[in-house]
Design an enzyme around this catalytic site. Sequence first.
Site: not given
Length: 513
Positions: A172, A201-202, A240, A259, A264
Amino acid sequence: MNRSENNLNPLREGLQVEKTAPPCVVVIFGATGDLTRRKLVPALFRLASQRLLPAEFAIVGLSRSALSDDEFRSRMREAVTTFSPEKRVDEEVWSSFARGLFYLPGDIGNPETYTKLKSLLDRVASERSTGQNRVFYLSTAPAQYYDAIKNLGASGLAEQSEGHWTRIIIEKPFGTDLDTARQLNVEVASVFDEEQVYRIDHYLGKETVQNLISFRFANGIFEPIWNRQYIDHVQITNAETIGVEGRGAYYESAGVIRDMIQNHVFQVLSLVAMEPPNSLSGNAVRDEKIKAMQAVRNFTADEVDEFAVRGQYGPGSVGGQAVPGYREEPGVDPNSQTETFAALKLYIDNWRWAGVPFFLRSGKRMPKRVTEIAIQFKQAPHLLFSQYAEQNLEPNVLVVRVQPDEGITLRIGVKIPGQQTRLRWVNMDFRYGASFGVDPPEAYERLLLDCMLGDATLYARRDMTERGWEIVEPILEAGQRRSEEFPNYEAGSWSPVRAVEFIEKEGREWRRP
């Protein structure tokens, strides 16, 4: 056979033996970059340590830097030592792994690079017996995707021969808006078949995210109540504590919606909302995910205030340390209108979820680093115990913690021991580390192995990437045509005031993870 002997037989216990990847070579474009050093090579080394990679395996790194094979191996040794969870290297495993590391200096945009790459891959196949199975991993700036894809096609490296496969992993962002996402997909489709394409997409590689499917569909007590009749609303939080970490110039062109949310967070949302798939095959699961996302109610740029709130952090304190505001970060416009926080209210207009709001939020410089899914159930229909509760009667909440402390918590009301009837709300906890005695594997380990095995279940499909952009496009459009009074929340706080009002007018409130 007694019970202790039976415990030694994994097949009797219904467990599956982990599959080992077939012989293959992984070509990493951008091999001197941060992602390769921090995630990709440490993940591949850990797979080798677990004997999940065959002896017939190799990595070819490609980048502009002029390095020899030995210099590349030395850098990757340092990366594995620094970023592997164990912080140590088994010398025997490393010696075998390092012999399969090769490096090619070259310009991704230059067709001659691919002539050299083809020659190197033939040599690697001969030396390492990797055959013609290849994974191309685009770990580069998105602007270089087009050159890499075009040249892989023109050189013939994208082709698959009988009995062998070629796959491409694309990091991404998949475009910066709907038009660029479609353009990228068209470009990819001109060279690769969709079955060859793995959009990574981790977040989907995280153990708790994967466990959502098992939790929902393997437990008969939850699936019958996973709907509008029993669930009041759903909250998905991605918070975060960090700021932009020196990536101010990049973040100025992105923002939290591009982002984090359209990829995600939407991937997690689709797993929460999807219908049961008819099998666990990649396309069966992804078919149900896209159906759920296609049912998300669309809204226009003029309706954005009803469905979304944007925010940007100002100076404040996180973890007891004073931190600057976003506009004071290096590379950021002093008058920036880029959002570092966003909250969305979405409705999924289908039979299961009609009328149930999904509240999503993601932000930087929050008080805690946490990603969680909170399913809040409706109150008991008759407040029989209201006079006996030590605190206000609460609804039951099921919380799936993605990070940190991966696990699942169910909040329930119970009687306090004693002669009197008194209630208290307590948590029933499941934690991966405590239950299984091991840390979950890193996301990239699972995803890289899945790609080599040809399992695309945890990868984003073309239609999913485009649908994500369709949903957020009105928010991006509204942000471009009007100015916000930024900054509107203090670093170290949970959100702008308007985000609190946004959910309270719906008769709900944000959780404090």
